[in-house]
Design an enzyme around this catalytic site. Structure first.
Site, mmCIF file in Angstrom:
data_model
loop_
_atom_site.group_PDB
_atom_site.id
_atom_site.type_symbol
_atom_site.label_atom_id
_atom_site.label_comp_id
_atom_site.label_asym_id
_atom_site.label_seq_id
_atom_site.Cartn_x
_atom_site.Cartn_y
_atom_site.Cartn_z
ATOM 1 N N ARG A 115 0.845 -1.192 0.000
ATOM 2 C CA ARG A 115 0.000 0.000 0.000
ATOM 3 C C ARG A 115 0.876 1.235 0.000
ATOM 4 O O ARG A 115 1.941 1.254 0.605
ATOM 5 C CB ARG A 115 -0.871 0.032 1.252
ATOM 6 C CG ARG A 115 -2.021 -0.933 1.200
ATOM 7 C CD ARG A 115 -2.814 -0.807 2.447
ATOM 8 N NE ARG A 115 -1.948 -1.208 3.548
ATOM 9 C CZ ARG A 115 -2.369 -1.605 4.716
ATOM 10 N NH1 ARG A 115 -3.643 -1.623 4.991
ATOM 11 N NH2 ARG A 115 -1.520 -1.969 5.650
ATOM 12 N N GLY A 116 0.450 2.240 -0.690
ATOM 13 C CA GLY A 116 1.190 3.491 -0.728
ATOM 14 C C GLY A 116 2.220 3.553 -1.853
ATOM 15 O O GLY A 116 2.801 4.600 -2.073
ATOM 16 N N CYS A 117 2.477 2.452 -2.520
ATOM 17 C CA CYS A 117 3.427 2.465 -3.643
ATOM 18 C C CYS A 117 2.675 2.844 -4.917
ATOM 19 O O CYS A 117 1.574 2.370 -5.157
ATOM 20 C CB CYS A 117 4.075 1.094 -3.851
ATOM 21 S SG CYS A 117 5.282 0.660 -2.594
ATOM 22 N N ILE A 118 3.306 3.668 -5.693
ATOM 23 C CA ILE A 118 2.683 4.121 -6.949
ATOM 24 C C ILE A 118 2.913 3.080 -8.019
ATOM 25 O O ILE A 118 3.931 2.512 -8.158
ATOM 26 C CB ILE A 118 3.270 5.477 -7.375
ATOM 27 C CG1 ILE A 118 3.087 6.487 -6.259
ATOM 28 C CG2 ILE A 118 2.632 5.951 -8.647
ATOM 29 C CD1 ILE A 118 3.802 7.798 -6.483
#
Length: 105
Positions: A102-105
């Protein structure tokens, strides 16, 4: 759905190249993915991070973030960027056969 061919076996991946079933993973799959991202060899330090990521995913159902990876894996964030130059958490997760954190583009 895209498929990787690794040593004669088919491995299902999503459109971003992440395995859709972490149980299809093995070290030959890890090396294949690593090499496709410019990492020619998976050292013990690479595998320490990859195995930490896999263990956390299997235990908790989510991949660790870069912050927790740096705090809990035994590998400092600076070294993580040396091992996995283009986004350590995302690339280590991909090599480890687990979903993108989560939070990774």
């Amino acid at each position: 759905m895209p498929v990787l061919q690794v040593n004669g076996k088919e491995v299902q991946v999503n459109d971003e190249g992440f395995l859709t079933d972490h149980e299809q993973w093995d070290e030959s799959v890890a090396l294949h993915i690593a090499q496709s991202h410019g990492i020619d060899e998976l050292t013990d330090r690479h595998m320490q991070v990859v195995n930490f990521m896999r263990d956390r995913y299997i235990e908790e159902g989510t991949a660790p973030t870069i912050r927790s990876l740096g705090k809990l894996s035994g590998v400092a964030i600076k070294e993580l960027y040396q091992l996995f130059p283009k986004g350590p958490a995302k690339l280590a997760a991909k090599i480890g056969g687990i979903p993108k954190p989560r939070g990774c583009i």
